[in-house]
Design a protein around this motif. Sequence first.
Motif, mmCIF file in Angstrom:
data_model
loop_
_atom_site.group_PDB
_atom_site.id
_atom_site.type_symbol
_atom_site.label_atom_id
_atom_site.label_comp_id
_atom_site.label_asym_id
_atom_site.label_seq_id
_atom_site.Cartn_x
_atom_site.Cartn_y
_atom_site.Cartn_z
ATOM 1 N N LEU A 159 0.788 -1.232 0.000
ATOM 2 C CA LEU A 159 0.000 0.000 0.000
ATOM 3 C C LEU A 159 0.821 1.284 0.000
ATOM 4 O O LEU A 159 0.312 2.335 -0.416
ATOM 5 C CB LEU A 159 -0.949 0.016 1.201
ATOM 6 C CG LEU A 159 -2.126 -0.959 1.141
ATOM 7 C CD1 LEU A 159 -2.955 -0.882 2.420
ATOM 8 C CD2 LEU A 159 -3.010 -0.675 -0.067
ATOM 9 N N GLN A 160 2.036 1.268 0.478
ATOM 10 C CA GLN A 160 2.816 2.504 0.529
ATOM 11 C C GLN A 160 2.999 3.167 -0.843
ATOM 12 O O GLN A 160 2.864 4.396 -0.941
ATOM 13 C CB GLN A 160 4.170 2.251 1.189
ATOM 14 C CG GLN A 160 4.131 2.347 2.697
ATOM 15 C CD GLN A 160 5.511 2.255 3.319
ATOM 16 O OE1 GLN A 160 6.505 2.000 2.646
ATOM 17 N NE2 GLN A 160 5.572 2.473 4.630
ATOM 18 N N PRO A 161 3.303 2.418 -1.917
ATOM 19 C CA PRO A 161 3.393 3.090 -3.238
ATOM 20 C C PRO A 161 2.097 3.777 -3.643
ATOM 21 O O PRO A 161 2.120 4.880 -4.190
ATOM 22 C CB PRO A 161 3.748 1.939 -4.190
ATOM 23 C CG PRO A 161 4.389 0.910 -3.315
ATOM 24 C CD PRO A 161 3.685 0.993 -2.003
ATOM 25 N N LYS A 162 0.951 3.139 -3.360
ATOM 26 C CA LYS A 162 -0.327 3.749 -3.707
ATOM 27 C C LYS A 162 -0.603 4.957 -2.829
ATOM 28 O O LYS A 162 -1.124 5.975 -3.303
ATOM 29 C CB LYS A 162 -1.459 2.728 -3.547
ATOM 30 C CG LYS A 162 -2.817 3.242 -4.030
ATOM 31 C CD LYS A 162 -2.780 3.556 -5.520
ATOM 32 C CE LYS A 162 -4.137 4.017 -6.023
ATOM 33 N NZ LYS A 162 -4.107 4.313 -7.470
ATOM 34 N N MET A 163 -0.249 4.872 -1.547
ATOM 35 C CA MET A 163 -0.430 6.026 -0.656
ATOM 36 C C MET A 163 0.415 7.206 -1.115
ATOM 37 O O MET A 163 -0.055 8.352 -1.124
ATOM 38 C CB MET A 163 -0.057 5.635 0.780
ATOM 39 C CG MET A 163 -1.020 4.666 1.445
ATOM 40 S SD MET A 163 -0.423 4.164 3.090
ATOM 41 C CE MET A 163 -1.833 3.257 3.715
ATOM 42 N N ARG A 164 1.660 6.933 -1.491
ATOM 43 C CA ARG A 164 2.529 8.003 -1.983
ATOM 44 C C ARG A 164 1.971 8.609 -3.269
ATOM 45 O O ARG A 164 1.971 9.834 -3.450
ATOM 46 C CB ARG A 164 3.930 7.458 -2.228
ATOM 47 C CG ARG A 164 4.933 8.508 -2.708
ATOM 48 C CD ARG A 164 6.285 7.908 -3.009
ATOM 49 N NE ARG A 164 6.887 7.325 -1.822
ATOM 50 C CZ ARG A 164 6.994 6.018 -1.583
ATOM 51 N NH1 ARG A 164 6.512 5.140 -2.472
ATOM 52 N NH2 ARG A 164 7.566 5.572 -0.482
ATOM 53 N N GLU A 165 1.483 7.766 -4.141
ATOM 54 C CA GLU A 165 0.913 8.243 -5.406
ATOM 55 C C GLU A 165 -0.313 9.127 -5.166
ATOM 56 O O GLU A 165 -0.454 10.199 -5.773
ATOM 57 C CB GLU A 165 0.531 7.048 -6.280
ATOM 58 C CG GLU A 165 -0.147 7.408 -7.586
ATOM 59 C CD GLU A 165 -0.658 6.199 -8.332
ATOM 60 O OE1 GLU A 165 -1.540 6.360 -9.204
ATOM 61 O OE2 GLU A 165 -0.184 5.076 -8.043
ATOM 62 N N LEU A 166 -1.195 8.691 -4.274
ATOM 63 C CA LEU A 166 -2.397 9.478 -3.983
ATOM 64 C C LEU A 166 -2.043 10.802 -3.316
ATOM 65 O O LEU A 166 -2.623 11.850 -3.642
ATOM 66 C CB LEU A 166 -3.340 8.673 -3.093
ATOM 67 C CG LEU A 166 -4.073 7.501 -3.752
ATOM 68 C CD1 LEU A 166 -4.830 6.693 -2.720
ATOM 69 C CD2 LEU A 166 -5.007 7.988 -4.841
ATOM 70 N N ALA A 167 -1.102 10.780 -2.369
ATOM 71 C CA ALA A 167 -0.715 12.016 -1.688
ATOM 72 C C ALA A 167 -0.118 13.010 -2.679
ATOM 73 O O ALA A 167 -0.427 14.209 -2.642
ATOM 74 C CB ALA A 167 0.283 11.707 -0.572
ATOM 75 N N THR A 168 0.728 12.520 -3.582
ATOM 76 C CA THR A 168 1.322 13.407 -4.593
ATOM 77 C C THR A 168 0.258 13.957 -5.526
ATOM 78 O O THR A 168 0.274 15.147 -5.886
ATOM 79 C CB THR A 168 2.381 12.637 -5.403
ATOM 80 O OG1 THR A 168 3.382 12.121 -4.514
ATOM 81 C CG2 THR A 168 3.042 13.550 -6.424
ATOM 82 N N GLN A 169 -0.685 13.116 -5.898
ATOM 83 C CA GLN A 169 -1.751 13.549 -6.808
ATOM 84 C C GLN A 169 -2.636 14.617 -6.170
ATOM 85 O O GLN A 169 -2.943 15.642 -6.792
ATOM 86 C CB GLN A 169 -2.604 12.336 -7.192
ATOM 87 C CG GLN A 169 -3.831 12.670 -8.031
ATOM 88 C CD GLN A 169 -4.684 11.435 -8.300
ATOM 89 O OE1 GLN A 169 -4.229 10.303 -8.143
ATOM 90 N NE2 GLN A 169 -5.916 11.656 -8.693
ATOM 91 N N TYR A 170 -3.029 14.408 -4.910
ATOM 92 C CA TYR A 170 -3.946 15.339 -4.254
ATOM 93 C C TYR A 170 -3.237 16.562 -3.677
ATOM 94 O O TYR A 170 -3.888 17.448 -3.147
ATOM 95 C CB TYR A 170 -4.733 14.614 -3.166
ATOM 96 C CG TYR A 170 -5.893 13.824 -3.724
ATOM 97 C CD1 TYR A 170 -7.156 14.392 -3.844
ATOM 98 C CD2 TYR A 170 -5.722 12.508 -4.168
ATOM 99 C CE1 TYR A 170 -8.217 13.674 -4.364
ATOM 100 C CE2 TYR A 170 -6.776 11.778 -4.686
ATOM 101 C CZ TYR A 170 -8.017 12.367 -4.790
ATOM 102 O OH TYR A 170 -9.077 11.650 -5.319
ATOM 103 N N GLU A 171 -1.908 16.626 -3.797
ATOM 104 C CA GLU A 171 -1.165 17.839 -3.467
ATOM 105 C C GLU A 171 -0.886 18.696 -4.688
ATOM 106 O O GLU A 171 -0.412 19.819 -4.560
ATOM 107 C CB GLU A 171 0.192 17.475 -2.835
ATOM 108 C CG GLU A 171 0.110 16.940 -1.442
ATOM 109 C CD GLU A 171 1.458 16.460 -0.932
ATOM 110 O OE1 GLU A 171 1.649 16.403 0.282
ATOM 111 O OE2 GLU A 171 2.333 16.145 -1.781
#
Length: 292
Positions: A159-171
């Motif tokens: 899940l960490q890669p997906k969490m990082r991807e989502l955080a970058t996207q929503y920032e």
Amino acid sequence: LAQAAALRPPQRGERASARPLGGRTGPQGPCVTSAQMPAKGEKMLPFVAVGRVRDGVTLAYYVGESTDERKEQMKDIFGKLLRAAAQKLQAGQRTRLQWNDGSVCCLMDQQGLLLYCLVTAALTYPERLAFQMLSDLVVETQALPGLEEEGEHAFNAALQPKMRELATQYEDPDLFPQVQVAAFGTSQNGLGPLGNDQMQSSRSLRKRTAVSARQSHRKCLFYGGILLVAALILMLIGQTFGGGGGDPVKEAARAAEALAGTAAPTTSQPEAQVPGQLPEETEETSRRLLMI
């Protein structure tokens, strides 16, 4: 939840949060103060986590902060929230709590099994985007097997890669312009909330002026058409009941026929004149002159 690690709902009278979090205080949202903005180099979404409510196990987390102290602090806060969620939150419920200059957004899944958490560095980060991101994480997590049995941090790798991807996207302010206002107090046009309000008011004024001009133009056309029809009716009445007494349609037809006859070319040859003999019209004119 409000007792966990200094987390609390917004208090009445506070400058940064004298409203329910995620609400709006004006056309462009709440005003942004320097205390609400993330520090230079700090991420707007520094922490994401998911844990099992039944036994308080953190299944996966992502930390965007560089300092170990901040990292451990956010992990500890999530652990306390996870243990309190079983008594304080129901399945499908969500909440947002103030923490320092930022907030913590929590979402319980529909089964009441997992708690999803997102930390925002500023209170001004849009609540709708925060819970939209957590909903995306829910979809990604529910597809994984073993959520009810696996131990601490068992899903970090998944899940960490997906969490990082989502955080970058929503920032990203290019994808979500609201983030630009939340992070720096300015939109992509370089204006702050007050400048945006003024620009919005100017646009509204120009729009109302344009609509008023179009309505005035339509009214002029409407009344002009009425006057034209009235003038035509009066003219027809005058021709019908006036001194001429003729049918205007028939008279127009006779005038058209006469004009066509005058303009039609002739192919007959002129009559030959006898030398010394005047045309009949000339002789008639001469006799009248003699009589006079």
